[in-house]
Design a protein around this motif. Structure first.
Motif, PDB file in Angstrom:
ATOM      1  N   GLN A   9       0.830  -1.205   0.000  1.00 18.48           N
ATOM      2  CA  GLN A   9       0.000   0.000   0.000  1.00 18.48           C
ATOM      3  C   GLN A   9       0.865   1.256   0.000  1.00 18.48           C
ATOM      4  N   SER A  13       1.264   3.818  -3.251  1.00 15.58           N
ATOM      5  CA  SER A  13       0.299   4.877  -2.984  1.00 15.58           C
ATOM      6  C   SER A  13       0.677   6.164  -3.721  1.00 15.58           C
ATOM      7  N   SER A  14      -0.325   6.865  -4.169  1.00 19.45           N
ATOM      8  CA  SER A  14      -0.096   8.183  -4.770  1.00 19.45           C
ATOM      9  C   SER A  14      -0.102   9.274  -3.694  1.00 19.45           C
ATOM     10  N   ASP A  15      -0.406   8.884  -2.465  1.00 24.45           N
ATOM     11  CA  ASP A  15      -0.506   9.806  -1.335  1.00 24.45           C
ATOM     12  C   ASP A  15       0.733   9.679  -0.447  1.00 24.45           C
ATOM     13  N   ILE A  16       1.508  10.729  -0.363  1.00 23.68           N
ATOM     14  CA  ILE A  16       2.744  10.676   0.429  1.00 23.68           C
ATOM     15  C   ILE A  16       2.468  10.397   1.903  1.00 23.68           C
ATOM     16  N   ARG A  17       1.302  10.765   2.389  1.00 23.33           N
ATOM     17  CA  ARG A  17       0.978  10.506   3.801  1.00 23.33           C
ATOM     18  C   ARG A  17       0.954   9.010   4.100  1.00 23.33           C
ATOM     19  N   VAL A  18       0.457   8.213   3.164  1.00 24.16           N
ATOM     20  CA  VAL A  18       0.419   6.758   3.350  1.00 24.16           C
ATOM     21  C   VAL A  18       1.844   6.215   3.444  1.00 24.16           C
ATOM     22  N   LYS A  20       4.581   7.918   4.329  1.00 25.04           N
ATOM     23  CA  LYS A  20       5.188   8.402   5.571  1.00 25.04           C
ATOM     24  C   LYS A  20       4.672   7.634   6.795  1.00 25.04           C
ATOM     25  N   GLN A  64      -3.869  -0.613 -10.547  1.00 22.94           N
ATOM     26  CA  GLN A  64      -3.432   0.791 -10.443  1.00 22.94           C
ATOM     27  C   GLN A  64      -2.340   1.076 -11.463  1.00 22.94           C
ATOM     28  N   GLU A  72      -3.026  11.060 -11.037  1.00 24.06           N
ATOM     29  CA  GLU A  72      -3.254  10.911  -9.606  1.00 24.06           C
ATOM     30  C   GLU A  72      -3.015   9.480  -9.128  1.00 24.06           C
ATOM     31  N   ILE A  76       3.647   7.861  -5.603  1.00 27.19           N
ATOM     32  CA  ILE A  76       4.445   9.025  -5.205  1.00 27.19           C
ATOM     33  C   ILE A  76       5.922   8.666  -5.103  1.00 27.19           C
TER      34      ILE A  76
END
Length: 102
Positions: A9, A13-18, A20, A64, A72, A76
């Motif tokens: 995941q 992930s395209s979301d840096i928060r995931v 981090k 994905q 999007e 990332i």
């Protein structure tokens, strides 16, 4: 099993928060990546990934990667590799996670 699912995941992930959150949760200092790991074919060639107890997560990643024409959906981590690579060889890249957390 859960750590592997979390890694899949985070890595895709395209979301840096995931990403981090994964790094913080497991106290990861470096990520060792196969430079081919962002290709759907990578998973097809690695039967242990597609025929595993985390098969559902693997299928999501393949879908994905097949659909990443939409910006999007681009992982990332692919954008961070050029600036956060510590060492690389022909097919392996060592990513310093302290760079990702900056």
């Amino acid at each position: 099993k859960q750590r592997t699912i979390d890694l899949l995941q985070a890595q895709y992930s395209s979301d840096i928060r995931v990403l981090k959150l994964f790094i913080d949760k497991y106290k990861i200092n470096y990520l060792l990546l196969d430079s081919n790991a962002f290709s759907p074919d990578y998973f097809i060639r690695k039967k242990w990934l597609t025929n595993s107890s985390w098969q559902n997560e693997t299928e999501k990643v393949i879908n994905q990667l097949n659909s990443q024409a939409k910006l999007e959906l681009t992982p990332i981590l692919t954008k961070l590799i050029p600036s956060c690579t510590s060492v690389s060889t022909n097919n392996l890249v060592l990513i310093d996670t302290s760079c990702i957390n900056k």
